[in-house]
Design an enzyme around this catalytic site. Structure first.
Site, PDB file in Angstrom:
ATOM      1  CG  ASN A  46       1.189 -16.208 -10.887  1.00  0.00           C
ATOM      2  OD1 ASN A  46       0.557 -15.606 -11.751  1.00  0.00           O
ATOM      3  ND2 ASN A  46       1.364 -15.729  -9.668  1.00  0.00           N
ATOM      4  CE  LYS A  71       6.404 -13.329  -9.863  1.00  0.00           C
ATOM      5  NZ  LYS A  71       5.962 -12.607  -8.643  1.00  0.00           N
ATOM      6  NE  ARG A 120      -2.690 -14.544  -9.339  1.00  0.00           N
ATOM      7  CZ  ARG A 120      -2.213 -13.316  -9.459  1.00  0.00           C
ATOM      8  NH1 ARG A 120      -1.092 -13.106 -10.134  1.00  0.00           N
ATOM      9  NH2 ARG A 120      -2.842 -12.293  -8.912  1.00  0.00           N
ATOM     10  CG  HIS A 180      -3.982  -9.365  -3.979  1.00  0.00           C
ATOM     11  ND1 HIS A 180      -4.164  -8.009  -3.802  1.00  0.00           N
ATOM     12  CD2 HIS A 180      -2.994  -9.493  -4.912  1.00  0.00           C
ATOM     13  CE1 HIS A 180      -3.327  -7.346  -4.587  1.00  0.00           C
ATOM     14  NE2 HIS A 180      -2.611  -8.230  -5.269  1.00  0.00           N
ATOM     15  CG  HIS A 217      -1.544  -8.784  -1.012  1.00  0.00           C
ATOM     16  ND1 HIS A 217      -1.186 -10.117  -1.036  1.00  0.00           N
ATOM     17  CD2 HIS A 217      -0.947  -8.227  -2.101  1.00  0.00           C
ATOM     18  CE1 HIS A 217      -0.400 -10.346  -2.076  1.00  0.00           C
ATOM     19  NE2 HIS A 217      -0.240  -9.207  -2.736  1.00  0.00           N
ATOM     20  CB  ILE A 218       1.078  -3.429   1.227  1.00  0.00           C
ATOM     21  CG1 ILE A 218      -0.040  -3.279   2.265  1.00  0.00           C
ATOM     22  CG2 ILE A 218       1.446  -2.091   0.607  1.00  0.00           C
ATOM     23  CD1 ILE A 218      -1.315  -2.673   1.737  1.00  0.00           C
ATOM     24  N   GLY A 219       1.728  -4.808  -2.017  1.00  0.00           N
ATOM     25  CA  GLY A 219       2.823  -5.037  -2.945  1.00  0.00           C
ATOM     26  C   GLY A 219       2.747  -3.977  -4.021  1.00  0.00           C
ATOM     27  CG  ASN A 220       4.040  -2.788  -8.580  1.00  0.00           C
ATOM     28  OD1 ASN A 220       4.156  -1.602  -8.263  1.00  0.00           O
ATOM     29  ND2 ASN A 220       4.036  -3.191  -9.837  1.00  0.00           N
ATOM     30  N   GLY A 221       0.923  -4.242  -6.589  1.00  0.00           N
ATOM     31  CA  GLY A 221      -0.524  -4.190  -6.503  1.00  0.00           C
ATOM     32  C   GLY A 221      -0.895  -4.353  -5.048  1.00  0.00           C
ATOM     33  NE  ARG A 237      -2.216  -2.677 -10.883  1.00  0.00           N
ATOM     34  CZ  ARG A 237      -2.351  -3.908 -10.407  1.00  0.00           C
ATOM     35  NH1 ARG A 237      -3.362  -4.215  -9.626  1.00  0.00           N
ATOM     36  NH2 ARG A 237      -1.457  -4.830 -10.697  1.00  0.00           N
ATOM     37  CG  ASP A 296      11.943  -0.275  -5.245  1.00  0.00           C
ATOM     38  OD1 ASP A 296      11.661  -0.283  -4.031  1.00  0.00           O
ATOM     39  OD2 ASP A 296      12.831  -0.985  -5.741  1.00  0.00           O
ATOM     40  NE  ARG A 297       4.631   0.746  -2.231  1.00  0.00           N
ATOM     41  CZ  ARG A 297       3.912   0.018  -3.059  1.00  0.00           C
ATOM     42  NH1 ARG A 297       4.480  -0.571  -4.096  1.00  0.00           N
ATOM     43  NH2 ARG A 297       2.610  -0.118  -2.884  1.00  0.00           N
ATOM     44  CD  GLU A 321      -0.239 -14.707  -3.897  1.00  0.00           C
ATOM     45  OE1 GLU A 321      -1.250 -14.277  -4.476  1.00  0.00           O
ATOM     46  OE2 GLU A 321       0.904 -14.231  -4.057  1.00  0.00           O
TER      47      GLU A 321
END
Length: 447
Positions: free
Chosen positions: A7, A14, A91, A180, A208-212, A241, A283-284, A388
């Site tokens: 990826n 990755k 990917r 995603h 799908h809640i991540g940085n993106g 974003r 970062d949350r 994934e």
């Protein structure tokens, strides 16, 4: 069969090595800061110490070579001969509208990916460079592309078309593509299993809640709408974003602030979202700490993210209709962000969605699929850790042995009740990254 999955991000690679015969993850790792003066590698094989190293990787070509070196390392590696690798899954973020499913990579397929590079200028060039490097190092094995956009090719034109001049679509491929895809495929199939329903009869809203971050409406097992658009910029509030904005803001800022197209593009992708609101954080956990301290910018940032998620859940519940079975949360924040999940779900009882706040607070482990809805909730709410890599692995295996079919006709191993993620069993971290930002949530979950 030993399957290597790659990826390649804009500045990272990755990777994972999977023993298909034994359904076992042998090792996984990441190379970061590709293109900078010093790159970092973190890699762990099953039952061995972790390898952490630094060296320059000017391009993804050097990074891929380093990946191969790490998996063959006599002390840290997981295989002894590169010829043990029988296929490689890559990917690919953007396949345009040509590819509706995963595909074997040929020279012609690679040429098509290059044609759509302008649609994903941060991602596709890196993806393609990784493919070329891996094909050069492993020229005799099958290489397969698993595309983020393929999952969403079932969307109707009412969802994927924009109300823009039709010539933009005809000549320049301007339309909604969505991303995603592997995550949505995996979590939709797992949700169907949890619900005890056939996948093609399952109706979901997946977040799908991540940085993106993106949301997807799934009706009868396929994507019918998604929040990301032609690029990964549209939709939810993300780490850096903007998500949805009034498009007239861009020409306005060009005139008022003298900003160029490149400056505007960078601002929307890299300087907006939570970072733009707080001026400090993507970062949350940092945002949550600020909320606990009563910091107004962090409170606003969290509330804006929650509000946008709630809006999309409501909109997609309407799209899916009264047959909605479940809401699914996944990815770093989706799996660990209890406050964000609760905020997005509270007050949706009129839609049949009722969260159990105690269950929600306890659902903070990456190792378990959890139901966090109240017992009397008409619509279930699940937290499902995404995987994934297993989608990439299985598609690669199926393409290699000629058994591949689109997901609507194919039954994955993870659709079986007995499926266990052996990466978790073996203690291999799902994300080895230590870079600042959201990934700390994954690498160092809250206690």
């Amino acid at each position: 069969m030993i399957i290597l999955t790659l990826n390649c991000g804009s500045s990272s690679v990755k990777y994972q090595v999977y023993d298909w015969a034994n359904k076992d993850v042998l090792g996984s790792g990441v190379v970061e800061r590709v293109g900078q003066s010093q790159s970092d590698l973190e890699y762990k094989s099953k039952g061995k110490d972790e390898l952490v190293a630094k060296r320059p990787c000017p391009t993804h070509k050097e990074a891929i070579a380093w990946v191969m070196e790490s998996i063959l390392d006599p002390t840290y590696g997981c295989i002894t001969d590169i010829n043990q690798v029988t296929a490689v899954g890559h990917r690919i973020v953007h396949g345009g509208s040509v590819f509706t499913q995963s595909v074997e990579i040929t020279d012609e397929v690679l040429a098509q990916f290059k044609k759509v590079e302008p649609l994903a200028p941060l991602h596709n060039p890196a993806n393609i460079m990784g493919v070329e490097a891996a094909r050069a190092l492993l020229p005799k094995v099958t290489h397969c592309a698993i595309l983020d956009t393929a999952w969403h090719q079932t969307m109707p034109d009412t969802a994927f078309m924009y109300a823009l001049p039709h010539a933009w679509y005809d000549k320049h491929q301007v339309r909604r593509y969505g991303f995603h895809g592997s995550s949505f495929l995996y979590t939709s199939k797992r949700a169907a299993l949890l619900l005890g329903k056939p996948a093609n009869q399952t109706n979901l809203v997946i977040c799908h809640i991540g940085n993106g971050a993106s949301a997807c409406a799934v009706k009868n097992g396929v994507s019918v709408d998604t929040s990301m658009g032609m690029t990964p910029l549209e939709g939810l509030v993300m780490g850096s974003r903007s998500g949805d904005i009034d498009p007239a803001i861009m020409p306005y800022m060009a005139r008022e602030a003298g900003m160029s197209i490149d400056q505007l593009d960078a601002a929307l992708s890299k300087e907006s979202g939570l970072l733009g609101i707080t001026g400090r954080f993507t970062d949350r956990r940092d945002v949550e700490d600020g909320v606990a301290k009563g910091e107004a910018d962090c409170i606003l940032a969290q509330n804006m993210e929650i509000y946008r998620i709630k809006k999309y859940i409501g909109a997609y519940a309407a799209v899916v209709g009264p047959e909605l079975d479940a809401i699914v949360f996944t990815a770093g924040v989706g799996e660990f962000g209890a406050d964000i999940r609760a905020g997005a779900l509270i007050g949706m009882e009129h839609l049949g969605i009722k969260v159990d706040l105690a269950k929600n607070k306890l659902a903070m482990t990456r190792n378990a699929e959890t139901c966090i809805s109240a017992d009397d909730s008409k619509v279930k709410v699940f937290v499902i850790p995404t995987d994934e890599e297993i989608v990439m692995t299985e598609d690669t295996v199926a393409i290699s042995n000629g058994t591949y079919k689109p997901h609507t006709e194919y039954r994955y191993i993870f659709e079986e009740a007995s499926y266990v993620n052996k990466a978790r069993e073996a203690g291999l971290p799902k994300d080895l990254t230590k870079r600042p930002g959201l990934d700390k949530i994954i690498a160092q979950p809250k206690k």
